[in-house]
Design a protein around this motif. Sequence first.
Motif, short mmCIF file in Angstrom:
data_model
loop_
_atom_site.label_atom_id
_atom_site.label_comp_id
_atom_site.label_asym_id
_atom_site.label_seq_id
_atom_site.Cartn_x
_atom_site.Cartn_y
_atom_site.Cartn_z
N GLY A 143 -2.14 -52.71 -12.64
CA GLY A 143 -1.89 -51.62 -11.20
C GLY A 143 -1.29 -52.32 -10.38
O GLY A 143 -0.04 -51.52 -9.91
N HIS A 157 3.17 -48.90 -9.48
CA HIS A 157 1.84 -49.47 -10.51
C HIS A 157 2.41 -48.61 -11.82
O HIS A 157 2.73 -48.21 -12.27
CB HIS A 157 0.26 -48.92 -9.50
N TYR A 200 -0.95 -43.83 -15.44
CA TYR A 200 -0.23 -43.88 -13.95
C TYR A 200 0.41 -42.50 -14.17
O TYR A 200 1.65 -42.23 -15.53
CB TYR A 200 0.81 -45.06 -13.94
#
Length: 238
Positions: free
Chosen positions: A122, A148, A199
């Motif tokens: 991340g 991220h 994400y």
Amino acid sequence: MVTVTVWNEFRHERDSDDVAAVYPDGIHTVVADALRERGHDVGTATLDEPEHGLSQSVLDETDVLVWWGHKAHDEVSDEVVERVVEAVHDGMGLLVLHSGHYSKPFKRLMGTTCSLKWREVGEKERIWTVEPSHPITDGVPESFEIPHAEMYGERFDVPAPDELVFLSWFEGGEVFRSGCCYTRGTGRIFYFRPGHETYPIYEQAEIQTVLDNAVEWAAPGDGPDPYFGNAAPLEDLD
């Protein structure tokens, strides 16, 4: 108006609560909606549909195919792969996203392993625009941040791009060729690195701008169809 088909495995979103929380209706839906809002004629296709949703009739009507895959590359039938590769050679554009670098069509078209380094913690990614005059970079800043991301690092085992338009730097120190342009036959290919199933990268404005620009760039033009084989002379020969 460009006719686009957005293809997605649509497996992570159904198998993982963490992924479903980010993309409840699938990554393909977010990408398709973003392109539709920018004026394109967009349909979707997924792995578990008959012929993976990519029948000959679908490809015949597709100007640009957008491909996202990750965990089920080997489940894509060789017949459909051959169909996609032939369509690219005949002029269809192809946008390959993130882990689609390991997809069968992209590996076939590159002729290499398409391997790379990776790490998922991340970390921050900064994308640099290295070819600011390229159409794919229209409206994109000199650099922008993805808060991220999954790291991809060099060496990226692909042929040298015809044009490199984006370069990524990651918080852990790696760099990566993140926006690579190719031509195969009469078809244009754009590989774009950003994107991961956990994400919300495809909801980011800069990413959507790049995808819009890339669809316009990869769409077939109105040039003549090349002729191959024995040819009669155009001028009188003595």
